[in-house]
Design an enzyme around this catalytic site. Structure first.
Site, short mmCIF file in Angstrom:
data_model
loop_
_atom_site.label_atom_id
_atom_site.label_comp_id
_atom_site.label_asym_id
_atom_site.label_seq_id
_atom_site.Cartn_x
_atom_site.Cartn_y
_atom_site.Cartn_z
N HIS A 132 0.83 -1.21 0.00
CA HIS A 132 0.00 0.00 0.00
C HIS A 132 0.86 1.26 0.00
CE1 HIS A 132 0.62 0.79 4.32
NE2 HIS A 132 0.22 -0.44 4.60
N CYS A 152 2.83 -4.68 6.79
CA CYS A 152 2.60 -4.46 5.36
C CYS A 152 3.87 -3.98 4.66
CB CYS A 152 1.50 -3.42 5.16
SG CYS A 152 -0.11 -3.98 5.71
#
Length: 177
Positions: A132, A152
């Protein structure tokens, strides 16, 4: 003719009532999506120690990116909240166009092996691991500040748009130490 007029009148009333209904605006506008017309990405190779990711078509590197990881970047993710990024083979399994961090692409962590490992310690393996963007303020971070996620893989917002456009569901993601 009278049957036609009743139908027409009924449909007109329904249409007028439907037009009166309130439509709530979405929380944020839908992003403008980039389009990708190049060779298909057949795999993603992520090298955690080097902080380098490659999108490949066969053996050809199409794009490469520097990235940030979880806030405890060394070692494989084992439990929810450990701040680590997984290692091993996973797959692209979802897309979120309204991510809090610009755009996000989901990785299939945890797999059955990850869940079983965590369960033997009475723990949850965690989940929701994504590629992301950095979000509203994150694009100004210095490289030394990039490891801030819960596990992430983060790139700039502009890079997340490229990645979002290039990847498809089912593409393998190799996460190396």
């Amino acid at each position: 003719m009278q049957k036609f007029n009743r139908r027409f009148a009924s449909l007109s009333i329904l249409a007028a009532l439907a037009a009166c209904g309130k439509s709530e605006p979405l929380a944020r506008p839908a992003p403008q999506f980039k389009r990708y017309f190049g060779p298909p990405v057949t795999q993603v190779a992520v090298y955690k120690a080097k902080r380098r990711m490659h999108l490949l078509s066969g053996n050809t590197v199409l794009k490469s990116y520097d990235f940030g990881l979880g806030n405890q970047p060394v070692g494989p993710k084992q439990f929810e909240g450990d701040g680590k990024t997984p290692e091993g083979l996973y797959y692209i399994d979802r897309f979120n166009p309204r991510s809090r961090y610009h755009l996000s692409v989901g990785i299939s962590y945890p797999n059955e092996r990850d869940k079983a490992y965590a369960a033997q310690f009475g723990r949850d393996a965690g989940g929701d691991i994504m590629f992301h963007g950095r979000g509203p303020e994150g694009n100004v971070l210095a490289p030394a500040e990039w490891d801030w996620t819960a596990g992430c893989i983060t790139v700039t917002d502009q890079e997340s748009e490229d990645i979002y456009a290039m990847l498809k569901i089912g593409i393998p993601v190799w996460l190396h130490a």
